[in-house]
Design a protein around this motif. Structure first.
Motif, mmCIF file in Angstrom:
data_model
loop_
_atom_site.group_PDB
_atom_site.id
_atom_site.type_symbol
_atom_site.label_atom_id
_atom_site.label_comp_id
_atom_site.label_asym_id
_atom_site.label_seq_id
_atom_site.Cartn_x
_atom_site.Cartn_y
_atom_site.Cartn_z
ATOM 1 N N GLY A 225 65.625 51.839 41.383
ATOM 2 C CA GLY A 225 65.265 52.910 42.247
ATOM 3 C C GLY A 225 65.426 52.475 43.961
ATOM 4 O O GLY A 225 65.336 52.976 44.751
ATOM 5 N N LEU A 226 65.928 51.191 43.880
ATOM 6 C CA LEU A 226 66.534 50.795 45.146
ATOM 7 C C LEU A 226 67.644 51.524 45.565
ATOM 8 O O LEU A 226 68.520 51.561 44.797
ATOM 9 C CB LEU A 226 66.795 49.327 44.987
ATOM 10 C CG LEU A 226 66.457 48.330 46.171
ATOM 11 C CD1 LEU A 226 65.250 48.078 46.347
ATOM 12 C CD2 LEU A 226 67.163 46.937 45.982
ATOM 13 N N GLN A 227 67.728 51.778 46.895
ATOM 14 C CA GLN A 227 69.011 52.796 47.303
ATOM 15 C C GLN A 227 70.168 51.690 47.545
ATOM 16 O O GLN A 227 70.961 52.245 47.166
ATOM 17 C CB GLN A 227 68.621 53.286 48.704
ATOM 18 C CG GLN A 227 67.710 54.430 48.533
ATOM 19 C CD GLN A 227 68.232 55.620 47.585
ATOM 20 O OE1 GLN A 227 69.273 56.117 47.402
ATOM 21 N NE2 GLN A 227 67.226 56.074 46.504
ATOM 22 N N ALA A 228 69.957 50.644 47.990
ATOM 23 C CA ALA A 228 71.183 49.669 48.545
ATOM 24 C C ALA A 228 70.692 48.205 48.176
ATOM 25 O O ALA A 228 69.610 47.934 48.283
ATOM 26 C CB ALA A 228 71.832 49.907 49.758
ATOM 27 N N PHE A 229 71.765 47.575 47.660
ATOM 28 C CA PHE A 229 71.398 46.048 47.552
ATOM 29 C C PHE A 229 71.595 45.060 48.776
ATOM 30 O O PHE A 229 71.274 43.991 48.745
ATOM 31 C CB PHE A 229 72.126 45.501 46.439
ATOM 32 C CG PHE A 229 71.695 45.998 44.917
ATOM 33 C CD1 PHE A 229 70.504 45.669 44.618
ATOM 34 C CD2 PHE A 229 72.479 46.726 44.325
ATOM 35 C CE1 PHE A 229 70.190 45.914 43.242
ATOM 36 C CE2 PHE A 229 72.023 47.263 42.672
ATOM 37 C CZ PHE A 229 70.908 46.797 42.399
ATOM 38 N N ASP A 230 72.199 45.331 49.657
ATOM 39 C CA ASP A 230 72.881 44.769 50.966
ATOM 40 C C ASP A 230 71.611 44.413 51.830
ATOM 41 O O ASP A 230 71.691 43.624 52.593
ATOM 42 C CB ASP A 230 73.977 45.344 51.576
ATOM 43 C CG ASP A 230 73.688 46.731 52.145
ATOM 44 O OD1 ASP A 230 72.736 47.264 51.807
ATOM 45 O OD2 ASP A 230 74.568 47.565 52.914
ATOM 46 N N ALA A 231 70.555 44.899 51.735
ATOM 47 C CA ALA A 231 69.273 44.692 52.422
ATOM 48 C C ALA A 231 68.366 43.721 51.882
ATOM 49 O O ALA A 231 67.261 43.697 52.586
ATOM 50 C CB ALA A 231 68.760 46.008 52.912
ATOM 51 N N MET A 232 68.525 43.087 50.909
ATOM 52 C CA MET A 232 67.721 42.319 50.100
ATOM 53 C C MET A 232 68.347 41.072 49.737
ATOM 54 O O MET A 232 69.394 41.079 49.244
ATOM 55 C CB MET A 232 66.897 43.037 49.030
ATOM 56 C CG MET A 232 67.925 43.351 47.807
ATOM 57 S SD MET A 232 66.892 43.874 46.343
ATOM 58 C CE MET A 232 66.049 42.223 46.374
ATOM 59 N N ASP A 233 67.373 39.811 49.434
ATOM 60 C CA ASP A 233 67.940 38.663 48.808
ATOM 61 C C ASP A 233 67.512 38.881 47.465
ATOM 62 O O ASP A 233 66.714 39.222 47.233
ATOM 63 C CB ASP A 233 67.290 37.396 49.349
ATOM 64 C CG ASP A 233 67.639 36.977 50.901
ATOM 65 O OD1 ASP A 233 68.858 37.779 51.371
ATOM 66 O OD2 ASP A 233 67.475 36.202 51.508
ATOM 67 N N ARG A 234 68.482 38.416 46.584
ATOM 68 C CA ARG A 234 68.413 38.332 45.136
ATOM 69 C C ARG A 234 67.765 37.108 44.748
ATOM 70 O O ARG A 234 67.719 36.055 45.513
ATOM 71 C CB ARG A 234 69.620 38.485 44.313
ATOM 72 C CG ARG A 234 70.421 39.773 44.665
ATOM 73 C CD ARG A 234 69.962 40.999 44.108
ATOM 74 N NE ARG A 234 70.731 42.320 44.257
ATOM 75 C CZ ARG A 234 71.617 42.592 43.309
ATOM 76 N NH1 ARG A 234 72.182 41.860 42.479
ATOM 77 N NH2 ARG A 234 72.409 43.647 43.668
ATOM 78 N N THR A 235 67.042 37.137 43.559
ATOM 79 C CA THR A 235 66.621 35.754 43.136
ATOM 80 C C THR A 235 67.047 35.630 41.938
ATOM 81 O O THR A 235 67.637 36.220 41.031
ATOM 82 C CB THR A 235 65.172 35.758 43.180
ATOM 83 O OG1 THR A 235 64.554 36.710 42.157
ATOM 84 C CG2 THR A 235 64.555 36.257 44.565
#
Lengths: 220, 610
Positions: free
Chosen positions: B190-200
């Motif tokens: 449901g996240l709109q974009a991945f570029d605003a978060m750090d992955r773990t």
């Protein structure tokens, strides 16, 4: 343990990838005789070749073909890998209403099979190509198209070839405007279609459609 | 065309042949670094400052072990020293294929007919090891999808598209901005974009478990199954978000149950089932999913406890099942593994790619035929005539003898030169090379036509299936029951005696052999048959059996493989021809040069005679 098992169970066991069904509803009425039908056949070959270049699309895209008139199932849904384009011949009238109804039913049945066999699927595509106007009643078909679009059961696209009644195509599906083919650019149309199917089939099953611009084959 | 580039340390690099082309750029061979390839971005996709910094960092943290698991950038590429990054060097991945070709049973059976479940288990273990290598260095794969992981014929795997990974350096994280929904964990759906978060790594652990599940359980996604509620099974992302793991003990309340032909999760021991359960349910999100290192350990343990079925050498399975699950599937008509037959079937380990093959043919460039030396342009000084003696005799005789000698020498030199040239022409001739290449070109054309030929054969097969079915259905209609006027019991008897008992037997030919039927009855019978035939609706695509398709495939595969062998042999001949020319060339050219010099000298010597 010897149980009955349908051929489709074996087919889905060999390839359990999510499926993207694409039904082509192709007008083969008398007016398509000659160059138009030859170009259409050529386009179908290009379509197959393009899909074969992408191993994942080959597993996920399923192509079915219904021609009209009269309404004939040319190909049941088969994996793009096993899809062999039929040699279409121009015939008589344009029973578009019946073709659409039959096509929608084919898509519904295929989706039922996916569900029975636990196969995920993308929203199926129905792609109508015609150069005329229906010679049968099409009110029922239009209702089914709109219901399908509203419940997201499938996406219905129509393409009018020179001579098509664009008004009727617009009335068929108010959710998606019909496109008009430039000349006989069937090859370009099918290359675009395979490209769109490839990008859909590499996205997530059930997600929203994103398509390239039909520039290059459609009158914009 | 940019063919001279520099590495980040200023060393120049020659760009070789183009090996592939993608949306972002092209991939090239590197003559100076045969173990590596270069990815060069298209000008429209030149990396921005952020991406350039990421690539520079990746190069700095490169190590050789990493390169065995991933196509990790080892150098950045620049047009000029110190200039912007326009590409990078990475290890060449050789003959590998996307992992979905391995986990889907159909393509696996074609590609590796003798790979058993043990092979899949090994590939699963190697996949976990590759993730462990990335994770232990603080990086995250992020965009896990079946197109980003390749496998080789020895079951080793490699991650590609590494420039999309999330890369860590002290004090800075270079993000992964992409992802595929059906490999994304529930908490990120449901996240709109991945570029605003750090992955773990926890996010990667979900994707990793999905890949392992696909490998071990016949390519099925664990969140697909038979829907038990109307909202289930519509959109895969939603099913993941709602934790509808179809193989959970409480799957039915979750909304999906495993499909009938699917491999049950009970194939593996309970402690492995428990790991999958944790990875795919709420517990994993809240408490933590199995790590890559844990998977390596557990899968290695499983590898040590496999049994092989007595009936089929390809049937490897965990010892705990007691009986062979694959034989059980066979008897249900679901052959997950082929019978073990290494000699009769040639494995198609490396699917032949005609275009790639043709590059190899084009890469054999013959050295041109040397030009015939122009003797007149060679300078030579004539040997002065010997001083004549005093006697009249010697004054006359000597020049004559000398002249004759010089003319003979010239004649011989000219002959020797002709001979040397003939030898050059013959041994360095391009004729054999061109004939070989012409033959290869014809074979290639034949190869390209195969798809059409296979299509025609499939149509012919479907025609046969249709005829078979029509005949079967016609047999259900007994001639006896035909309602035809003027059809007396005597005539019926005569037909039966002649073997015409069902509609299938009613042909003009067969009827012609029965005496005294009368033209009206013959026509009526034929009409009766065609009336039935018209009502028969046959769908050959549905009727074609696995055997029909298998037979077709065997013929097609055999033909393809024969042609591939011929092409490979032709390429070997072509290379050998050119190698022989190259080997002989220096000696031949030297001999030719010497012969030409000798002619020039002999001509000059003659010229002195005046």
């Amino acid at each position: 343990m010897t149980q009955q098992i349908s051929f489709s169970a074996a087919e889905f066991a060999d390839n359990p990838e999510p499926r993207c069904a694409c039904l082509l509803l192709l007008d083969v009425s008398g007016s398509m005789a000659g160059t138009p039908i030859a170009q259409l056949n050529e386009g179908l070959h290009a379509f197959r070749q393009e899909l074969l270049l992408d191993p994942l699309a080959m597993k996920r895209v399923e192509v079915g073909i219904v021609s009209f008139g009269p309404v004939t199932i040319e190909a049941h849904f088969t994996e793009a890998g096993g899809f062999i384009p039929p040699a279409l011949v121009a015939r008589t009238d344009t029973p578009m209403g019946e073709a659409i109804t039959r096509g929608i039913e084919m898509v519904r049945r295929r989706k039922e099979e996916y569900r029975t066999h636990g196969i995920a699927y993308y929203r199926p595509w129905i792609f109508l190509i015609t150069d005329g106007a229906p010679t049968d009643g099409w009110a029922e078909a239009a209702e089914a198209v709109q219901a399908g679009e509203e419940t997201r059961a499938f996406a219905f696209f129509s393409v009018g070839v020179q001579g098509a009644n664009m008004g009727i195509l617009e009335a068929l599906n108010p959710h998606r405007a019909p496109l008009k083919l430039q000349g006989l650019q069937f090859r370009e149309l099918f290359t675009w279609l395979s490209g769109s199917l490839k990008s859909v089939s590499s996205s997530t099953p059930g997600a929203e459609l994103k398509m390239d611009s039909p520039r290059g084959w459609a009158v914009l | 065309m940019l063919d001279r580039l520099v590495l980040e340390d200023g060393r120049p690099l020659t760009l070789g042949q183009e090996l592939g082309r993608g949306g972002e750029g092209t991939v090239h061979a590197l003559p100076e670094m045969p173990e590596d390839v270069a990815k060069l971005y298209h000008p429209a996709h030149f990396p921005d400052a952020e991406k350039q910094a990421k690539l520079r960092t990746m190069v700095q943290v490169y190590d050789d072990e990493l390169a065995t698991y991933a196509a990790w950038p080892s150098h950045t590429l620049h047009r000029v020293a110190e200039g912007p990054v326009i590409g990078f060097v990475m290890p060449r991945m050789g003959d590998r294929h996307p992992i979905h070709m391995l986990y889907a049973p159909g393509s696996r059976k074609r590609l590796l007919p003798d790979a058993g479940w043990d092979f899949l288990l090994c590939a699963a273990r190697n996949t976990a090891a590759a993730f462990e290598a990335i994770h232990s260095r603080g990086h995250v794969v992020g965009d896990i999808n079946p197109g980003n992981i390749l496998f080789a014929a020895d079951s080793r795997v490699a991650l590609i598209d590494c420039d999309s990974f999330q890369i860590r350096e002290p004090g800075l994280t270079h993000r992964c901005k992409v992802g595929v929904g059906h490999f994304t964990p529930p908490e990120l759906q449901g996240l709109q974009a991945f570029d605003a978060m750090d992955r773990t790594v926890a996010h990667d652990h979900f994707g990793l478990a999905l890949l392992l599940f696909h490998l071990l359980f016949g390519g099925r996604h664990p969140f697909t199954g038979v829907p038990l509620r109307s909202e289930a099974g519509e959109v895969l992302d939603t099913d993941i978000r709602a934790y509808r793991y179809a193989h959970a003990p409480d799957a039915e309340t979750r909304g999906l149950k495993a499909a009938a032909g699917a491999i049950p999760v009970t194939l593996v021991p309970e402690h492995v089932q428990a790991l999958f359960l944790r990875a795919f349910t709420e517990e994993g999100t809240h408490v933590g999913r199995p790590t890559a290192a844990q998977w390596v350990e557990v899968l290695d343990g499983l590898r040590g406890s496999l049994r092989r079925c007595d009936r089929n050498g390809n049937h490897a399975h965990p010892a705990q099942t007691g009986w062979c699950p694959w034989c059980a599937f066979d008897s249900q008509g679901l052959p997950y593994f082929l019978p073990h037959a290494p000699r009769t079937r040639r494995p198609m380990l490396e699917p032949f790619q005609i275009h790639r093959f043709w590059w190899q043919v084009e890469a054999v460039v013959p050295a041109p035929l040397p030009e015939r030396p122009d003797v007149d342009r060679l300078s030579a000084t004539g040997t002065p005539l010997p001083k004549a003696g005093r006697g009249v005799l010697s004054r006359l005789r000597l020049p004559k003898a000398e002249a004759r000698q010089r003319h003979e020498a010239r004649y011989e030199a000219e002959e020797a030169f002709q001979e040397a040239w003939r030898e050059v022409e013959q041994k360095l001739s391009l004729q054999a090379f061109q004939a070989c290449k012409q033959r290869l070109s014809t074979l290639k054309q034949t190869y390209l036509e195969l798809a059409r030929l296979e299509g025609q054969e499939a149509m012919a097969m479907l025609d046969r299936v249709r005829l078979r079915e029509v005949e079967r259905l016609l047999r259900r209609h007994a001639v006896e029951d035909a309602e035809i006027p003027w059809f007396s019991p005597a005539k019926r008897q005569r037909l039966a005696t002649a073997g015409v008992t069902t509609a299938a037997d009613v042909t003009r030919e067969a009827l012609g052999r029965v005496p005294d039927l009368g033209g009206t009855l013959v026509k009526a019978l034929l009409d009766w048959r065609s009336g039935i035939e018209r009502q028969i609706q046959v769908d050959p695509i549905r009727l074609a059996t696995g055997q029909d398709r298998e037979r077709l495939r065997r013929i097609a595969d055999g033909r393809r493989q024969d042609l591939e062998e011929e092409l490979r042999a032709g390429l070997a001949t072509l290379k050998e021809l050119e190698a022989t020319r190259a080997r002989q060339r220096p000696a031949l050219l030297e001999a030719l040069g010497r012969a030409a010099a000798r002619v020039a000298q002999a001509r000059a010597d003659v010229a002195v005679l005046g």
